[in-house]
Motif scaffolding. Structure first.
Motif, PDB file in Angstrom:
ATOM      1  N   ASP A  50      99.397 132.127 -61.019  1.00  0.00           N
ATOM      2  CA  ASP A  50      98.346 132.618 -61.910  1.00  0.00           C
ATOM      3  C   ASP A  50      98.693 134.003 -62.454  1.00  0.00           C
ATOM      4  O   ASP A  50      98.458 134.290 -63.638  1.00  0.00           O
ATOM      5  CB  ASP A  50      97.011 132.663 -61.174  1.00  0.00           C
ATOM      6  CG  ASP A  50      96.430 131.274 -60.935  1.00  0.00           C
ATOM      7  OD1 ASP A  50      96.799 130.342 -61.680  1.00  0.00           O
ATOM      8  OD2 ASP A  50      95.619 131.127 -59.996  1.00  0.00           O
ATOM      9  N   ARG A 103      94.789 121.367 -59.974  1.00  0.00           N
ATOM     10  CA  ARG A 103      95.031 121.923 -61.308  1.00  0.00           C
ATOM     11  C   ARG A 103      94.662 120.975 -62.436  1.00  0.00           C
ATOM     12  O   ARG A 103      94.165 121.416 -63.481  1.00  0.00           O
ATOM     13  CB  ARG A 103      96.510 122.305 -61.443  1.00  0.00           C
ATOM     14  CG  ARG A 103      96.937 123.478 -60.587  1.00  0.00           C
ATOM     15  CD  ARG A 103      96.724 124.784 -61.325  1.00  0.00           C
ATOM     16  NE  ARG A 103      96.800 125.921 -60.432  1.00  0.00           N
ATOM     17  CZ  ARG A 103      97.147 127.147 -60.793  1.00  0.00           C
ATOM     18  NH1 ARG A 103      97.455 127.386 -62.054  1.00  0.00           N
ATOM     19  NH2 ARG A 103      97.158 128.127 -59.925  1.00  0.00           N
ATOM     20  N   ASP A 138      98.461 131.580 -56.386  1.00  0.00           N
ATOM     21  CA  ASP A 138      98.078 132.936 -56.795  1.00  0.00           C
ATOM     22  C   ASP A 138      99.223 133.616 -57.545  1.00  0.00           C
ATOM     23  O   ASP A 138      99.007 134.286 -58.559  1.00  0.00           O
ATOM     24  CB  ASP A 138      97.677 133.764 -55.580  1.00  0.00           C
ATOM     25  CG  ASP A 138      96.356 133.315 -54.965  1.00  0.00           C
ATOM     26  OD1 ASP A 138      95.600 132.572 -55.645  1.00  0.00           O
ATOM     27  OD2 ASP A 138      96.081 133.688 -53.814  1.00  0.00           O
ATOM     28  N   THR A 194      98.707 126.765 -70.176  1.00  0.00           N
ATOM     29  CA  THR A 194      97.418 127.449 -70.229  1.00  0.00           C
ATOM     30  C   THR A 194      96.374 126.629 -70.977  1.00  0.00           C
ATOM     31  O   THR A 194      95.223 127.038 -71.054  1.00  0.00           O
ATOM     32  CB  THR A 194      97.566 128.807 -70.941  1.00  0.00           C
ATOM     33  OG1 THR A 194      98.083 128.592 -72.274  1.00  0.00           O
ATOM     34  CG2 THR A 194      98.513 129.717 -70.179  1.00  0.00           C
TER      35      THR A 194
END
Length: 358
Positions: free
Chosen positions: A259, A58, A256, A185
């Motif tokens: 996200d 990340r 996942d 973000t």
């Protein structure tokens, strides 16, 4: 706690718990452990290895597993880091407004919190920070909130490099609370990616809604490794073994799910902005790039608008006052819920305010 603290007629959009289904890999890790009867003491470095893999993917930064230690949770870990790097009554610098337990834990240790208020843009004011470092004196600690709670500000590389420079110049040790790191973000930058002499606390608890499954990691930069080695062995007995299993599964297999969560949070930020503009334009809101918390500027409504929203609208937000200097007139709202609840909360807030004016 979120849904049970207030009476049933109060809509809770306050404490940092999410209204979401548990990530399937996390649920599976927990139920598998129960089926095995695996509810004993924790052991091993799987949690640290999972975080290292997640951080590399990340953020392009990989913490060294050998420079980590398991602690019960982030704030208790912060307390232990204070004890490692400063004398027992050393002051603690904080950027206010900030997460109220920063003040509570500092006070419980018999220490003084030295405030360095954020700028009007909700970013670090370096003149104020340096002045606070001078007031606190050499040997003090700076408790950095990254990303910042309640504003949602995500500090940049340049900002963190300046933090490290000023801290070294003034003999201040930096401890970073980075619990909200996965909930960003805008390109999260770990403090230890720019400073070798810092200490960081991280956890999966906020991003995957695991607050009731206690476990966190303390991480040392290369120059702080010897400090972390002095952590008392009994501290590692505090975390929950099942919690460690859940946090490990989150970092290993929960990307996942995360996200999808981040997409939903962004939609909720946009929803809240539109609802406030339409129904309560006196409240100003600038969405942050981190956390699932909205810091609402309600100064046009008085010093403690959360009190009015609760009393007249039966909707619970966090009052800004306990967040320290700069918090009066603000309220913190939890966006990690359904669009329907956000819509109803704003409707009640608007009715409460307009009813007060009537």
């Amino acid at each position: 706690m979120k849904w049970r603290y207030y009476p049933e007629d109060v809509l809770p959009v306050w404490v940092a718990e999410m209204d979401v289904p548990l990530a399937e890999p996390v649920a599976r890790a927990i139920t598998d452990a129960v089926e095995r009867g695996d509810t004993g003491y924790p052991n091993g470095t799987a949690y640290a290895e999972a975080l290292a893999g997640f951080a590399k993917e990340r953020w392009g930064w990989e913490p060294a597993v050998e420079r980590t230690a398991i602690v019960p949770d982030v704030m208790l870990g912060v307390v232990e880091m204070f004890r490692l790097v400063s004398h027992r009554d050393a002051p603690v610098v904080v950027n206010c407004p900030v997460y109220p337990p920063f003040y509570q834990f500092v006070e419980s240790l018999g220490r003084q919190a030295v405030e360095a208020p954020l700028g009007a843009d909700a970013r670090i004011d370096f003149a104020a920070l340096e002045a606070a470092f001078v007031r606190a004196g050499r040997g003090a600690v700076y408790l950095l909130c990254n990303p910042q709670n309640p504003t949602g500000t995500v500090h940049t590389t340049a900002e963190l490099e300046e933090v490290a420079r000023l801290a070294r110049a003034h003999g201040i040790r930096v401890v970073a609370d980075e619990i909200h790191a996965p909930l960003t973000t805008g390109g999260f930058v770990p403090y230890l990616s720019v400073a070798d002499d810092g200490l960081s606390l991280m956890s999966a608890s906020k991003a995957w809604n695991l607050a009731g499954l206690k476990a966190a990691l303390a991480i040392a930069g290369p120059d702080s490794a010897d400090d972390l080695k002095r952590l008392p062995e009994e501290v590692s007995h505090g975390p929950s073994h099942v919690g460690i299993l859940a946090h490990t599964a989150a970092f290993d297999d929960g990307a996942d799910w995360l996200d999808a969560l981040l997409e939903g949070l962004q939609e909720n930020r946009e929803l809240l902005s539109g609802l406030l503009a339409e129904h309560l334009p006196a409240v100003r809101y600038s969405p942050g790039q981190g956390t699932y918390l909205a810091w609402l500027d309600c100064r046009a409504l008085g010093d403690d608008p959360a009190r009015t929203f609760l009393k007249r609208g039966r909707v619970a937000l966090n009052s800004g006052i306990p967040f320290g200097t700069g918090g009066a007139g603000f309220a913190r709202m939890n966006l990690a819920t359904s669009p329907e609840i956000i819509t109803e909360a704003v409707r009640r807030m608007a009715e409460a305010w307009h009813g007060r004016l009537a």
